[in-house]
Design an enzyme around this catalytic site. Structure first.
Site, PDB file in Angstrom:
ATOM      1  N   ASN A 208      84.723  54.528  22.527  1.00  0.00           N
ATOM      2  CA  ASN A 208      85.965  55.141  22.998  1.00  0.00           C
ATOM      3  C   ASN A 208      86.833  54.061  23.639  1.00  0.00           C
ATOM      4  O   ASN A 208      86.429  52.902  23.739  1.00  0.00           O
ATOM      5  CB  ASN A 208      85.672  56.299  23.959  1.00  0.00           C
ATOM      6  CG  ASN A 208      84.899  55.833  25.169  1.00  0.00           C
ATOM      7  OD1 ASN A 208      85.390  55.027  25.950  1.00  0.00           O
ATOM      8  ND2 ASN A 208      83.671  56.314  25.320  1.00  0.00           N
ATOM      9  N   PHE A 323      84.099  61.505  37.442  1.00  0.00           N
ATOM     10  CA  PHE A 323      85.487  61.393  36.993  1.00  0.00           C
ATOM     11  C   PHE A 323      85.679  62.431  35.894  1.00  0.00           C
ATOM     12  O   PHE A 323      84.740  62.746  35.168  1.00  0.00           O
ATOM     13  CB  PHE A 323      85.773  59.989  36.430  1.00  0.00           C
ATOM     14  CG  PHE A 323      86.184  59.002  37.487  1.00  0.00           C
ATOM     15  CD1 PHE A 323      85.274  58.528  38.413  1.00  0.00           C
ATOM     16  CD2 PHE A 323      87.495  58.541  37.559  1.00  0.00           C
ATOM     17  CE1 PHE A 323      85.652  57.624  39.397  1.00  0.00           C
ATOM     18  CE2 PHE A 323      87.895  57.637  38.532  1.00  0.00           C
ATOM     19  CZ  PHE A 323      86.962  57.175  39.458  1.00  0.00           C
TER      20      PHE A 323
HETATM   21  O1  C5P Z   1      81.995  65.894  30.531  1.00  0.00           O
HETATM   22  P1  C5P Z   1      82.892  64.744  30.752  1.00  0.00           P
HETATM   23  O2  C5P Z   1      82.600  63.589  29.874  1.00  0.00           O
HETATM   24  O3  C5P Z   1      84.344  65.043  30.799  1.00  0.00           O
HETATM   25  O4  C5P Z   1      82.520  64.342  32.268  1.00  0.00           O
HETATM   26  C1  C5P Z   1      83.055  63.237  32.888  1.00  0.00           C
HETATM   27  C2  C5P Z   1      82.125  62.772  33.976  1.00  0.00           C
HETATM   28  O5  C5P Z   1      80.763  62.876  33.605  1.00  0.00           O
HETATM   29  C3  C5P Z   1      82.341  61.300  34.262  1.00  0.00           C
HETATM   30  O6  C5P Z   1      82.059  61.080  35.622  1.00  0.00           O
HETATM   31  C4  C5P Z   1      81.319  60.629  33.354  1.00  0.00           C
HETATM   32  O7  C5P Z   1      80.947  59.352  33.835  1.00  0.00           O
HETATM   33  C5  C5P Z   1      80.164  61.605  33.421  1.00  0.00           C
HETATM   34  N1  C5P Z   1      79.343  61.701  32.195  1.00  0.00           N
HETATM   35  C6  C5P Z   1      78.047  61.248  32.215  1.00  0.00           C
HETATM   36  N2  C5P Z   1      77.259  61.393  31.090  1.00  0.00           N
HETATM   37  C7  C5P Z   1      77.759  61.963  29.971  1.00  0.00           C
HETATM   38  C8  C5P Z   1      79.084  62.415  29.942  1.00  0.00           C
HETATM   39  C9  C5P Z   1      79.857  62.261  31.075  1.00  0.00           C
HETATM   40  O8  C5P Z   1      77.596  60.720  33.226  1.00  0.00           O
HETATM   41  N3  C5P Z   1      76.985  62.087  28.904  1.00  0.00           N
END
Ligand code: C5P
Length: 397
Positions: A208, A323
């Site tokens: 990404n 975040f």
């Molecule tokens: O679900 P989403 O990706 O929007 O969530 C964002 C938050 O969750 C961020 O703090 C990101 O670092 C964390 N995250 C994570 N592991 C994932 C997906 C997101 O720690 N697989």
């Protein structure tokens, strides 16, 4: 951050002593004064001349040097320093420290000092794992001696495992954390940052646009307030913050493992843009074009690292910050996300293309916690990080 600081560096007798030359250089580059003490065994690995040339000062070595005694007694030598660093700390030196022996200049200084001491152990893996050394390290920890490393890896003796001295920059980071006083001094904080790369085959991956800039800025701001930061980062464009313990990873699964290994922490900030999915059973060979059409990729869900840590029943950091990068209904989605994931705060931001946040220098965020929503003005990512670090310091204070 080390300008004007005095480091008394005791160099023990181990092959890792050569890294201490680089350590001296790195410390001086950052404005520190280094007074080196070279043990007799240390002299077998590095010469007093090279140590003194790099330190730009005299090397101390002999307890019974009368000129020094008249000039500056050994007790004095240990007390003018802001920090005493032992690198490499050999099994022998650690045993002397734990036992309170004082039969040469280095051990006498260590017994006489009232200055904080940081050791960087270096020895053969068996020596490190020996119950005697493990007893000694436990005694030293109980005495308030700080420790950086040892690291796992190949050793000069041909064996593999824990025992390699921490790298000079890791030692610099530990020294900086020790000497930077601020509201977060003594606090250990984990920051995840950057994108993850999820392999399709050995040459292709799913990624990404995260640059890692916001995560690096958060880590830097936390360190500026005195925190000891562990920075788990995917392959980011932004360089990792100097002075953090940097753990590079590629995939979400590796990031989860690195995070679990790093716990316990006083707080954790999850700024990484983790891929939600990976290719199930990524190919170990490069996928080829074929007349049968496109490859049929199937996906598997990645672990949600933030959710996992926020919902730990044992060892959850007291403050967990996530975040939420959203493109629509930012506040609504982020508010729901905070509850779903179980974190304490969510820093929500709009990453739709028009905002230029992804890869840009600025960010407009809202911080959501159980008391409500705080809307911050448009700020640089560095200012967002500083405000967030100050908020964390207040919460942990
Ligand atoms: O679900 P989403 O990706 O929007 O969530 C964002 C938050 O969750 C961020 O703090 C990101 O670092 C964390 N995250 C994570 N592991 C994932 C997906 C997101 O720690 N697989």
């Amino acid at each position: 951050m080390l300008t004007g600081k005095h480091i008394l560096l005791i160099i023990g007798g181990g092959i890792a002593a050569f890294k201490s030359l680089d350590l001296i250089r790195r410390l001086r580059e950052r404005g520190a004064h280094v007074t080196p003490v070279l043990t007799k065994a240390g002299e077998a690995f590095v010469t007093p001349l090279s140590v003194s040339a790099l330190a730009g000062t005299k090397v101390y070595g002999d307890l019974f040097d009368l000129t020094d005694e008249a000039d500056m007694g050994h007790i004095q030598l240990s007390r003018v320093a802001d920090l005493v660093v032992v690198a490499p700390a050999t099994a022998d030196l650690m045993a002397k420290m734990a036992g309170g022996l004082a039969n040469d200049l280095a051990s006498t200084l260590l017994l006489a000092t009232d200055t904080p001491v940081l050791i960087a152990p270096a020895m053969n893996v068996r020596m490190w794992q020996h119950p005697a050394t493990q007893r000694n390290i436990a005694t030293l920890a109980a005495d308030g001696v700080a420790c950086v490393g040892p690291n796992d890896g190949d050793m000069a003796c041909g064996e593999h495992g824990p025992g390699r001295m921490a790298e000079p920059l890791e030692i610099v980071a530990a020294i900086t954390a020790h000497l930077t006083t601020g509201p977060l001094s003594g606090k250990r904080i984990l920051v995840t940052s950057g994108p993850t790369h999820e392999p399709i085959d050995p040459v292709r991956y799913i990624a990404n646009r995260s640059s890692g800039a916001q995560g690096a800025a958060v880590a830097q701001a936390l360190m500026a307030l005195g925190a000891d930061v562990t920075f788990v980062t995917g392959p980011a464009d932004a360089p990792p913050p100097e002075g953090a313990h940097v753990i590079p990873v590629q995939t979400a699964q590796q990031m989860l493992m690195a995070v679990q290994d790093a716990l316990p922490m006083d707080a954790a900030v999850f700024a990484a843009a983790v891929a939600d999915w990976r290719v199930a059973g990524a190919s170990t060979r490069k996928l080829k074009k074929s007349k049968d059409g496109m490859p049929n990729l199937t996906f598997a869900e990645n672990p949600d690292i933030l959710k996992h840590v926020a919902q730990m029943s044992d060892g959850r950091p007291p403050l967990v910050v996530g975040f939420a990068a959203e493109t629509d209904d930012v506040i609504e989605n982020a508010t729901a996300k905070r509850v779903r994931k179980g974190c304490d705060w969510i820093v929500a931001n709009d990453v739709s293309v028009a905002t230029g946040v992804m890869g840009g220098a600025d960010n407009t965020v809202s911080v959501i916690d159980d008391t409500g929503i705080e809307n911050w003005p448009k700020l640089s990512k560095i200012e967002v990080a500083q405000r967030l670090a100050a908020r964390i310091a207040k919460a942990l204070g």
